[in-house]
Design a protein around this motif. Sequence first.
Motif, PDB file in Angstrom:
ATOM      1  N   ASN A   1     -14.379   6.732   5.226  1.00  0.00           N
ATOM      2  CA  ASN A   1     -12.960   6.378   5.194  1.00  0.00           C
ATOM      3  C   ASN A   1     -12.582   5.677   3.887  1.00  0.00           C
ATOM      4  O   ASN A   1     -11.481   5.847   3.386  1.00  0.00           O
ATOM      5  N   TYR A   2     -13.536   4.870   3.394  1.00  0.00           N
ATOM      6  CA  TYR A   2     -13.266   4.175   2.128  1.00  0.00           C
ATOM      7  C   TYR A   2     -13.289   5.170   0.977  1.00  0.00           C
ATOM      8  O   TYR A   2     -12.396   5.197   0.133  1.00  0.00           O
ATOM      9  N   VAL A   3     -14.363   5.989   0.956  1.00  0.00           N
ATOM     10  CA  VAL A   3     -14.511   6.960  -0.128  1.00  0.00           C
ATOM     11  C   VAL A   3     -13.312   7.905  -0.150  1.00  0.00           C
ATOM     12  O   VAL A   3     -12.649   8.093  -1.168  1.00  0.00           O
ATOM     13  N   PHE A   4     -13.018   8.440   1.022  1.00  0.00           N
ATOM     14  CA  PHE A   4     -11.871   9.344   1.154  1.00  0.00           C
ATOM     15  C   PHE A   4     -10.577   8.624   0.757  1.00  0.00           C
ATOM     16  O   PHE A   4      -9.741   9.162   0.040  1.00  0.00           O
ATOM     17  N   GLY A   5     -10.464   7.375   1.214  1.00  0.00           N
ATOM     18  CA  GLY A   5      -9.265   6.583   0.922  1.00  0.00           C
ATOM     19  C   GLY A   5      -9.032   6.416  -0.567  1.00  0.00           C
ATOM     20  O   GLY A   5      -7.913   6.537  -1.051  1.00  0.00           O
ATOM     21  N   PHE A   6     -10.127   6.182  -1.302  1.00  0.00           N
ATOM     22  CA  PHE A   6      -9.974   5.979  -2.743  1.00  0.00           C
ATOM     23  C   PHE A   6      -9.718   7.293  -3.475  1.00  0.00           C
ATOM     24  O   PHE A   6      -9.302   7.294  -4.618  1.00  0.00           O
ATOM     25  N   GLU A   7      -9.995   8.413  -2.791  1.00  0.00           N
ATOM     26  CA  GLU A   7      -9.755   9.690  -3.451  1.00  0.00           C
ATOM     27  C   GLU A   7      -8.316  10.154  -3.329  1.00  0.00           C
ATOM     28  O   GLU A   7      -7.870  11.024  -4.060  1.00  0.00           O
ATOM     29  N   GLU A   8      -7.595   9.585  -2.364  1.00  0.00           N
ATOM     30  CA  GLU A   8      -6.227  10.020  -2.128  1.00  0.00           C
ATOM     31  C   GLU A   8      -5.299   9.565  -3.255  1.00  0.00           C
ATOM     32  O   GLU A   8      -5.260   8.377  -3.573  1.00  0.00           O
ATOM     33  N   PRO A   9      -4.539  10.492  -3.853  1.00  0.00           N
ATOM     34  CA  PRO A   9      -3.595  10.070  -4.901  1.00  0.00           C
ATOM     35  C   PRO A   9      -2.544   9.099  -4.361  1.00  0.00           C
ATOM     36  O   PRO A   9      -2.055   8.233  -5.082  1.00  0.00           O
ATOM     37  N   GLU A  10      -2.225   9.227  -3.052  1.00  0.00           N
ATOM     38  CA  GLU A  10      -1.218   8.331  -2.463  1.00  0.00           C
ATOM     39  C   GLU A  10      -1.680   6.879  -2.510  1.00  0.00           C
ATOM     40  O   GLU A  10      -0.863   5.971  -2.619  1.00  0.00           O
ATOM     41  N   PHE A  11      -2.994   6.664  -2.381  1.00  0.00           N
ATOM     42  CA  PHE A  11      -3.501   5.300  -2.445  1.00  0.00           C
ATOM     43  C   PHE A  11      -3.240   4.703  -3.823  1.00  0.00           C
ATOM     44  O   PHE A  11      -2.750   3.582  -3.959  1.00  0.00           O
ATOM     45  N   TRP A  12      -3.565   5.490  -4.851  1.00  0.00           N
ATOM     46  CA  TRP A  12      -3.377   4.984  -6.219  1.00  0.00           C
ATOM     47  C   TRP A  12      -1.906   4.801  -6.526  1.00  0.00           C
ATOM     48  O   TRP A  12      -1.515   3.882  -7.251  1.00  0.00           O
ATOM     49  N   ASN A  13      -1.084   5.700  -5.944  1.00  0.00           N
ATOM     50  CA  ASN A  13       0.357   5.522  -6.112  1.00  0.00           C
ATOM     51  C   ASN A  13       0.803   4.197  -5.495  1.00  0.00           C
ATOM     52  O   ASN A  13       1.513   3.409  -6.130  1.00  0.00           O
ATOM     53  N   ALA A  14       0.347   3.930  -4.259  1.00  0.00           N
ATOM     54  CA  ALA A  14       0.754   2.698  -3.582  1.00  0.00           C
ATOM     55  C   ALA A  14       0.256   1.477  -4.344  1.00  0.00           C
ATOM     56  O   ALA A  14       0.972   0.467  -4.451  1.00  0.00           O
ATOM     57  N   LEU A  15      -0.966   1.583  -4.877  1.00  0.00           N
ATOM     58  CA  LEU A  15      -1.508   0.464  -5.648  1.00  0.00           C
ATOM     59  C   LEU A  15      -0.656   0.212  -6.889  1.00  0.00           C
ATOM     60  O   LEU A  15      -0.289  -0.926  -7.211  1.00  0.00           O
ATOM     61  N   LYS A  16      -0.289   1.298  -7.562  1.00  0.00           N
ATOM     62  CA  LYS A  16       0.535   1.178  -8.772  1.00  0.00           C
ATOM     63  C   LYS A  16       1.897   0.579  -8.424  1.00  0.00           C
ATOM     64  O   LYS A  16       2.372  -0.350  -9.074  1.00  0.00           O
ATOM     65  N   VAL A  17       2.517   1.110  -7.363  1.00  0.00           N
ATOM     66  CA  VAL A  17       3.823   0.600  -6.940  1.00  0.00           C
ATOM     67  C   VAL A  17       3.726  -0.887  -6.625  1.00  0.00           C
ATOM     68  O   VAL A  17       4.569  -1.692  -7.034  1.00  0.00           O
ATOM     69  N   THR A  18       2.648  -1.262  -5.914  1.00  0.00           N
ATOM     70  CA  THR A  18       2.492  -2.662  -5.535  1.00  0.00           C
ATOM     71  C   THR A  18       2.341  -3.551  -6.765  1.00  0.00           C
ATOM     72  O   THR A  18       2.961  -4.614  -6.844  1.00  0.00           O
ATOM     73  N   VAL A  19       1.505  -3.107  -7.718  1.00  0.00           N
ATOM     74  CA  VAL A  19       1.303  -3.916  -8.921  1.00  0.00           C
ATOM     75  C   VAL A  19       2.617  -4.077  -9.684  1.00  0.00           C
ATOM     76  O   VAL A  19       2.991  -5.188 -10.082  1.00  0.00           O
ATOM     77  N   VAL A  20       3.351  -2.977  -9.858  1.00  0.00           N
ATOM     78  CA  VAL A  20       4.634  -3.052 -10.576  1.00  0.00           C
ATOM     79  C   VAL A  20       5.594  -3.974  -9.820  1.00  0.00           C
ATOM     80  O   VAL A  20       6.190  -4.893 -10.393  1.00  0.00           O
ATOM     81  N   PHE A  21       5.706  -3.740  -8.520  1.00  0.00           N
ATOM     82  CA  PHE A  21       6.633  -4.536  -7.725  1.00  0.00           C
ATOM     83  C   PHE A  21       6.269  -6.018  -7.765  1.00  0.00           C
ATOM     84  O   PHE A  21       7.114  -6.870  -8.055  1.00  0.00           O
ATOM     85  N   VAL A  22       4.989  -6.322  -7.500  1.00  0.00           N
ATOM     86  CA  VAL A  22       4.582  -7.726  -7.421  1.00  0.00           C
ATOM     87  C   VAL A  22       4.800  -8.417  -8.759  1.00  0.00           C
ATOM     88  O   VAL A  22       5.361  -9.517  -8.819  1.00  0.00           O
ATOM     89  N   THR A  23       4.386  -7.765  -9.858  1.00  0.00           N
ATOM     90  CA  THR A  23       4.506  -8.393 -11.168  1.00  0.00           C
ATOM     91  C   THR A  23       5.961  -8.728 -11.491  1.00  0.00           C
ATOM     92  O   THR A  23       6.298  -9.889 -11.780  1.00  0.00           O
ATOM     93  N   LEU A  24       6.827  -7.722 -11.419  1.00  0.00           N
ATOM     94  CA  LEU A  24       8.222  -7.954 -11.791  1.00  0.00           C
ATOM     95  C   LEU A  24       8.895  -8.923 -10.819  1.00  0.00           C
ATOM     96  O   LEU A  24       9.582  -9.869 -11.225  1.00  0.00           O
ATOM     97  N   ASP A  25       8.668  -8.690  -9.537  1.00  0.00           N
ATOM     98  CA  ASP A  25       9.294  -9.494  -8.503  1.00  0.00           C
ATOM     99  C   ASP A  25       8.926 -10.974  -8.650  1.00  0.00           C
ATOM    100  O   ASP A  25       9.795 -11.848  -8.651  1.00  0.00           O
ATOM    101  N   VAL A  26       7.639 -11.247  -8.817  1.00  0.00           N
ATOM    102  CA  VAL A  26       7.186 -12.638  -8.894  1.00  0.00           C
ATOM    103  C   VAL A  26       7.728 -13.299 -10.156  1.00  0.00           C
ATOM    104  O   VAL A  26       8.273 -14.404 -10.103  1.00  0.00           O
TER     105      VAL A  26
END
Lengths: 293, 273
Positions: free
Chosen positions: A53-78
């Motif tokens: 589940n972890y390996v598969f999870g890290f392979e999903e492009p949606e995961f990296w998208n969510a990570l990117k969105v979160t980093v952008v959101f958190v940085t600017l927002d904070v």
Amino acid sequence: MHDRFTRYLLLVPALVIVLGTTLWPLVSAVTTSFRNWRLKRSPVPQGWVGFDNYVFGFEEPEFWNALKVTVVFVTLDVLIAVAVSLGLALLLRRAGVLQSLTRAVLILPFAMSPALIGVSFRFMFNGEYGVLAKGIGWLIPPLADVIWLASPGYAMAALILSDVWHWFPYLTLIFLGGLAAVPVETEEAALIDGATPWQTVLLVVLPQIKGVIAVALILKTIFALKMFDSVQTLTGAGPGITTQTLAHYVYTIGFVHYDMGHASALAVVLTALLVGIGMFYTRLVMPPKAVAR
Amino acid sequence: MNARSPLASAAQSAVLLLFFGMIVFPIVWMVLTAFKLPRDVHSLSLNFSPTVKNFGIVFEAPWNIGLRIVNSVVVAFFTLAIAIPAAILSAYSFSRFEFAFKRGLFFLMLATQFIPAVVIILPFYLMFRDLGLLDSRTGLVIVNLAIVTPFAVWMLKGYFDAVPVECDEAALIDGASRMAIIWRVIVPMALPGVIVASVFCFILTWNEFIFALILTRDKAVTLQVGLVSFRTERGDLWELMAAAGVFITVPAFIAAVAIQKHFEAGLTGGAVK
């Protein structure tokens, strides 16, 4: 003395609640994260799959998208929320009618529900008749034709704006508390020595509340990392998945796709991230001496 | 500070006014929308004929906001009724006693606050499905305890620390039990703090969204999740959402304003120390 047992007995109810409602789910999520369990196919857990589940999870492009969105959101927002609230707190130190008027409403956005804030901002950012979309278009003509929630960058901007609105008044209250502890004399001395008001604030006042600023930054970061409610009600993670935060991604895998194993693995990753930052926060707020009263 | 130029202070007033406007505008706009007829909702003009009809419509089927209000109130009430007494007991123990693993335990309490809601809800969803607690207020109370209890312990310990230990000792000499000391001495003396902590927990529970979104479908839907139902195939019914929003907002605002005076001291006290 019977107090020897009382001290432990008193802890029992709260400890049972906390262990049962937060640590048990966490342990259970870790266990599930090693299993194959799609609720749509089977009501009971299937076989153990190790780290799949972890390996598969890290392979999903949606995961990296969510990570990117979160980093952008958190940085600017904070950064925006903390900078704005620090500025406002500095303006609010002096007494005055406008100051007390503004102080009086600081608590309101904090008391408002994030889900409702999302709904309200979705209304106000509507491309055809949203009052904020129209108002911003009127102030900044190049933005007049923007359909906010249908364009990725602008949807993110709307999400950040709504969250900054929710939090900056509360952070202002925290900063006001910190500023109240700064002796006026330090500032007066700097001014007498010929410092400009800007220098005084930057070099004399702010260094004295750097502990409070650190607390505010970390606290806001944690809340921003957990961001779910207004993602759901303001942008619905869209357009597409361009504003899908990690918390919303876990929700989607778990409760839209009903893939419990995959969702649990993602949840564990998100928790590790938050607890890491959280522990850093706790150390900062609570130096070892503070607890041992 | 002294000797400011009139220009600078005018600029400052303008900025403050702007901030004030920014804070209140979204709230005012929502309240105005709640008084609009559907035909006025899409207009930005303030010149509309106000109506109170929306506040009635939301109580009718299919919105049934009356039931949502009852659910929200019941869930908030029972969550607090369980969490606050439990938190008072353990906050007292953390404040007054030394014991093994004290620091570790207190740290653990705080650390649980950093576990995201979506993690807590996964196993509970599965468990409640087996126990038949999906779409029940009982289920909601149980998960809400997760967000409220550690927070209450943390806040209350700070307030109890501020009550002098001599008060406990005087009562002990008079033969009072620890329970009597907690409820008749400490809680009354730290009452403003207990109220502030309770109000905070009320706001957290009242505004809780993700748990209710996942766990409820129909019977136990709360006000927050009820908002989602105004998004229909006919489009968004903004005036009804706004009316429901007023019902959501009023209790939280009343609670928040009631503790406003203690608010700054309360939170920053805990955060800055």
